[in-house]
Design an enzyme around this catalytic site. Sequence first.
Site, PDB file in Angstrom:
ATOM      1  N   ASP A  90       7.391  -7.496   0.990  1.00 14.66           N
ATOM      2  CA  ASP A  90       8.254  -6.301   0.994  1.00 14.66           C
ATOM      3  C   ASP A  90       9.281  -6.467   2.115  1.00 14.66           C
ATOM      4  OD1 ASP A  90       9.472  -3.850   1.209  1.00 14.66           O
ATOM      5  OD2 ASP A  90       7.645  -2.670   1.467  1.00 14.66           O
ATOM      6  N   LYS A 134      13.649  -2.581  -2.937  1.00 15.07           N
ATOM      7  CA  LYS A 134      13.999  -1.211  -2.562  1.00 15.07           C
ATOM      8  C   LYS A 134      15.510  -1.089  -2.528  1.00 15.07           C
ATOM      9  CE  LYS A 134       9.775  -0.389   0.035  1.00 15.07           C
ATOM     10  NZ  LYS A 134       9.138  -0.410   1.361  1.00 15.07           N
TER      11      LYS A 134
HETATM   12 MG   LIG Z   1       5.585  -1.911   1.676  1.00 15.23          MG
END
Ligand SMILES: [Mg+2]
Length: 368
Positions: free
Chosen positions: A243, A267
């Site tokens: 991430d 994201k």
């Molecule tokens: Mg995360």
Amino acid sequence: MQITRVTIHRYEIPLDEPFVTALKPIPELERVLLEVETDGGIVGWGEGAPAYEVTGETQGSTVAVLKEVIGPLILEKDPIAVERVVDDVWSLVDGAPSARAAVEIALQDIRGKAAGMPLYRLLGGAAAEPTLSAPKVLSIKSPEEMASDAADAVESGYEQIKIKVGDEPATDIRRVQAIDEAVPDRTSLKADANQGWRDAKTTLEALREIEEFLDVIEQPVSKENIADLVFLRKRLDVPIMPDESVETASDASDLIRRGAGDLYNIKLMKTGGISEAARLNAVAEAANRPTQIGSMVEGHVGTAAGVHFAAALDNVIWNEMVGPFMTTTGVTDLSYDLPRIEVSGPGLGVGVDRDALAELRSEKLVIE
Ligand SMILES: [Mg+2]
């Protein structure tokens, strides 16, 4: 069509309870809504959800770059020419991905409204409906409290639990074991260490007894520690999802070349918007790696963008659009019924309630 006015709304969204990860506790969401008006009468909404522990941005820095640089830059531009405007913004602004994301989400909203189509159809249209089922995210607490939170979540309808870990390995093991015992077998368990285990050695120590319960482990080691991500992928059966290590499409390309990661957490607040997120997903898909659309716990507008992104593209298999379920109030008519979120109508498909926004707003700036 031309952009005639840009309004920056700085606002704070109260949370049900503070959100605690290995990075920091979050007492309330500090967010920025961007309202982009056009001479065609169409208004687009975008949202920035800055997370300084990930991208170095704050709410104030996001407002500043929108006010001083990006807002004036996009005045009089054609909002339908998303790629051109995004390129102009990129060439002027390095970093500030939340500010850039807010702008592009607003432009995509306008584009969808102008076309009379929901955004997910314009972006790819993989799903039949723009709807998704969100996981419950559990803050780091004692093993007993987290087990009880997990049982409550399943009772209320959640089918997936995302467990925040990345603390001391022995306690993290007890957390996951207690949660596994507290929920039915069919419940999907995912864990996110938010870099907290730092290195491969600590990660192996933490995962040895709990790997079998998990569908994925997210960002176990420090974001720069790609060598250990590669090592862990060879040693572990549980898939690894970077991430913090993957912000842009070129990061994903680099990680894939080096053999780090089985899937990637995208994201919009890391990529700086939807176009770059789609590129990241395409890079991953080309290497047979699925993706997740993650969140910085956005408000409703950012959440709606994530729902459309997930519904548009087949390779996006998971989501964490958890914002609406963690906040006590929103500022839109977004429709959600735990654990599902549904958007409808053209563009993002959410209408902003100006009275509700005014109640949460701490600053309003108009650029025209
Ligand atoms: Mg995360």
